[in-house]
Design a protein around this motif. Structure first.
Motif, PDB file in Angstrom:
ATOM      1  N   PHE A 139       0.830  -1.197   0.000  1.00  0.00           N
ATOM      2  CA  PHE A 139       0.000   0.000   0.000  1.00  0.00           C
ATOM      3  C   PHE A 139       0.870   1.254   0.000  1.00  0.00           C
ATOM      4  O   PHE A 139       1.744   1.420   0.855  1.00  0.00           O
ATOM      5  CB  PHE A 139      -0.914   0.033   1.230  1.00  0.00           C
ATOM      6  N   CYS A 140       0.642   2.102  -0.982  1.00  0.00           N
ATOM      7  CA  CYS A 140       1.148   3.476  -1.033  1.00  0.00           C
ATOM      8  C   CYS A 140       2.609   3.611  -1.447  1.00  0.00           C
ATOM      9  O   CYS A 140       2.973   4.607  -2.073  1.00  0.00           O
ATOM     10  CB  CYS A 140       0.934   4.193   0.305  1.00  0.00           C
ATOM     11  N   VAL A 141       3.473   2.678  -1.075  1.00  0.00           N
ATOM     12  CA  VAL A 141       4.903   2.818  -1.357  1.00  0.00           C
ATOM     13  C   VAL A 141       5.324   1.785  -2.394  1.00  0.00           C
ATOM     14  O   VAL A 141       5.362   0.591  -2.107  1.00  0.00           O
ATOM     15  CB  VAL A 141       5.742   2.639  -0.081  1.00  0.00           C
ATOM     16  N   PRO A 142       5.665   2.234  -3.614  1.00  0.00           N
ATOM     17  CA  PRO A 142       6.135   1.289  -4.625  1.00  0.00           C
ATOM     18  C   PRO A 142       7.589   0.896  -4.382  1.00  0.00           C
ATOM     19  O   PRO A 142       8.271   1.495  -3.553  1.00  0.00           O
ATOM     20  CB  PRO A 142       6.003   2.084  -5.931  1.00  0.00           C
ATOM     21  N   PHE A 143       8.042  -0.121  -5.098  1.00  0.00           N
ATOM     22  CA  PHE A 143       9.445  -0.527  -5.029  1.00  0.00           C
ATOM     23  C   PHE A 143      10.255   0.337  -5.983  1.00  0.00           C
ATOM     24  O   PHE A 143       9.897   0.508  -7.150  1.00  0.00           O
ATOM     25  CB  PHE A 143       9.587  -1.991  -5.424  1.00  0.00           C
ATOM     26  N   GLN A 243       1.146  11.797  -5.775  1.00  0.00           N
ATOM     27  CA  GLN A 243       0.959  13.026  -6.531  1.00  0.00           C
ATOM     28  C   GLN A 243       2.272  13.721  -6.879  1.00  0.00           C
ATOM     29  O   GLN A 243       2.276  14.695  -7.630  1.00  0.00           O
ATOM     30  CB  GLN A 243       0.065  13.990  -5.744  1.00  0.00           C
ATOM     31  N   ILE A 244       3.393  13.228  -6.327  1.00  0.00           N
ATOM     32  CA  ILE A 244       4.686  13.805  -6.665  1.00  0.00           C
ATOM     33  C   ILE A 244       4.923  13.650  -8.158  1.00  0.00           C
ATOM     34  O   ILE A 244       4.584  12.627  -8.752  1.00  0.00           O
ATOM     35  CB  ILE A 244       5.815  13.102  -5.885  1.00  0.00           C
ATOM     36  N   ASN A 245       5.529  14.672  -8.755  1.00  0.00           N
ATOM     37  CA  ASN A 245       5.810  14.613 -10.183  1.00  0.00           C
ATOM     38  C   ASN A 245       6.599  13.354 -10.534  1.00  0.00           C
ATOM     39  O   ASN A 245       7.647  13.077  -9.952  1.00  0.00           O
ATOM     40  CB  ASN A 245       6.618  15.845 -10.609  1.00  0.00           C
ATOM     41  N   GLY A 246       6.048  12.586 -11.440  1.00  0.00           N
ATOM     42  CA  GLY A 246       6.747  11.409 -11.940  1.00  0.00           C
ATOM     43  C   GLY A 246       6.356  10.109 -11.272  1.00  0.00           C
ATOM     44  O   GLY A 246       6.591   9.032 -11.847  1.00  0.00           O
ATOM     45  N   ILE A 247       5.768  10.147 -10.060  1.00  0.00           N
ATOM     46  CA  ILE A 247       5.452   8.902  -9.352  1.00  0.00           C
ATOM     47  C   ILE A 247       4.288   8.172 -10.018  1.00  0.00           C
ATOM     48  O   ILE A 247       4.333   6.953 -10.214  1.00  0.00           O
ATOM     49  CB  ILE A 247       5.153   9.170  -7.872  1.00  0.00           C
ATOM     50  N   ARG A 248       3.233   8.897 -10.365  1.00  0.00           N
ATOM     51  CA  ARG A 248       2.100   8.254 -11.046  1.00  0.00           C
ATOM     52  C   ARG A 248       2.576   7.595 -12.342  1.00  0.00           C
ATOM     53  O   ARG A 248       2.199   6.464 -12.657  1.00  0.00           O
ATOM     54  CB  ARG A 248       1.002   9.278 -11.347  1.00  0.00           C
ATOM     55  N   ASP A 254       7.184   2.234 -15.679  1.00  0.00           N
ATOM     56  CA  ASP A 254       8.425   1.486 -15.443  1.00  0.00           C
ATOM     57  C   ASP A 254       8.400   0.578 -14.221  1.00  0.00           C
ATOM     58  O   ASP A 254       9.249  -0.308 -14.089  1.00  0.00           O
ATOM     59  CB  ASP A 254       9.598   2.465 -15.303  1.00  0.00           C
ATOM     60  N   PHE A 255       7.475   0.808 -13.308  1.00  0.00           N
ATOM     61  CA  PHE A 255       7.363   0.008 -12.092  1.00  0.00           C
ATOM     62  C   PHE A 255       7.396  -1.489 -12.419  1.00  0.00           C
ATOM     63  O   PHE A 255       8.070  -2.280 -11.759  1.00  0.00           O
ATOM     64  CB  PHE A 255       6.052   0.390 -11.398  1.00  0.00           C
ATOM     65  N   LYS A 256       6.686  -1.882 -13.471  1.00  0.00           N
ATOM     66  CA  LYS A 256       6.591  -3.302 -13.816  1.00  0.00           C
ATOM     67  C   LYS A 256       7.912  -3.868 -14.332  1.00  0.00           C
ATOM     68  O   LYS A 256       8.072  -5.082 -14.403  1.00  0.00           O
ATOM     69  CB  LYS A 256       5.478  -3.518 -14.834  1.00  0.00           C
ATOM     70  N   ASN A 257       8.845  -3.002 -14.698  1.00  0.00           N
ATOM     71  CA  ASN A 257      10.161  -3.488 -15.105  1.00  0.00           C
ATOM     72  C   ASN A 257      10.920  -4.076 -13.920  1.00  0.00           C
ATOM     73  O   ASN A 257      11.789  -4.940 -14.103  1.00  0.00           O
ATOM     74  CB  ASN A 257      10.984  -2.354 -15.713  1.00  0.00           C
TER      75      ASN A 257
END
Length: 294
Positions: A139-143, A243-248, A254-257
């Motif tokens: 929840f909330c924090v990606p890798f 909402q930080i620029n670039g996180i969405r 690229d998260f799935k990479n």
């Protein structure tokens, strides 16, 4: 359980009689855990500044669906031990604590669910010991892959300014006008958000009054590695981190990479403490992920 503790728990959405409490020995510390139910093991990891109570809406729900739900207080929080040295709060320590917890319950594998710092702990358990994780819900924090050229504090200052709470934690003395404590300097909201009551907030206040913040503040990664365990990432579209620029763009791109077996869910109108703000939606999202493994 003492009468005072029973009063603290009265406002919870789970009853005292349903949730069992114990302290277990793991990785050189005593860790407090709240648990309920029987079946496949589901471990719920809280974030900052909370403890097991932040999962009060999910514990009974998942237990009633046939799972053994365990919600520990991470080291430095609640009724778990709080080592004094900041060097005792590395990611390796957190992963070691969780491996010992799984060993205590005799589980070769478990489902891991983490929020905020609990999500970070879950990511690195999945990275370092993937054979112990059947599936992970973050929840909330990606890798984020490790970048040796970027320091986390510098990133926080750049994104949020030097007044951001994480930046203040690094100074040793939280920034406030001369003669004032940081708690006196921070603005008190006129109204609580709808997802938490005065009584529920008091549970957190009482626990941190008792345990202090030393352990929790001491919290504040492997280059090129990927998290390969099946993972579901859930975030509210109003979460400040999202909402930080670039996180969405990162989460939906690229998260799935770096997490190949990934499902992303963005909940409309959700903020950071989403498991308390939208308990039914969150519980159902967790359960739908767990059911895929039946």
């Amino acid at each position: 359980m003492c009468e005072q503790e029973k009063k603290k728990l009265k406002s919870m959405s789970v009853s005292v009689s349903e949730v069992r409490h114990q302290r277990i020995r793991t990785n050189g510390i005593w860790m407090h855990v709240a648990e309920q139910g029987s079946g496949p093991l589901v471990v719920l990891l809280h974030g900052f500044p909370e403890f097991w109570y932040s999962w009060r809406h999910q514990i009974t729900y998942l237990a009633n669906q046939g799972y053994h739900v365990v919600a520990p207080d991470l080291r430095g929080y609640g009724d778990s031990d709080s080592p004094l040295s900041p060097s005792s709060y590395t990611l390796l320590h957190l992963v070691g604590d969780l491996v010992g917890l799984l060993d205590h319950f005799g589980a070769q594998q478990a489902f891991i669910v983490g929020h905020d710092w609990g999500a970070v702990a879950g990511w690195y358990l999945s990275l370092f010991r993937p054979e112990r994780v059947k599936g992970f819900v973050s929840f909330c924090v990606p890798f984020f892959p490790r970048d040796p050229n970027t320091r986390s504090l510098e990133s926080c200052v750049r994104l949020f300014g030097d007044g951001f709470y994480i930046c203040q934690f690094q100074t040793g003395n939280l920034i406030a006008p001369m003669g004032m404590e940081i708690i006196d300097y921070l603005e008190t909201p006129a109204n609580l958000p709808l997802w938490i009551t005065e009584e529920e907030l008091q549970v957190y206040a009482d626990k941190f009054q008792e345990s202090g913040f030393t352990g929790a503040l001491n919290y504040y990664p492997w280059e090129g590695s990927k998290v390969t365990v099946p993972t579901k990432f859930i975030v509210g579209d109003k979460d400040i981190g999202f909402q930080i620029n670039g996180i969405r763009e990162y989460v939906t791109g690229d998260f799935k990479n770096f997490v190949p077996n990934l499902e992303v869910v963005i909940l409309d109108g959700g903020h950071h403490f989403i498991q308390q703000e939208k308990p039914e939606a969150v519980s159902e999202e967790i359960l739908s992920f767990l059911r895929k493994f039946d």
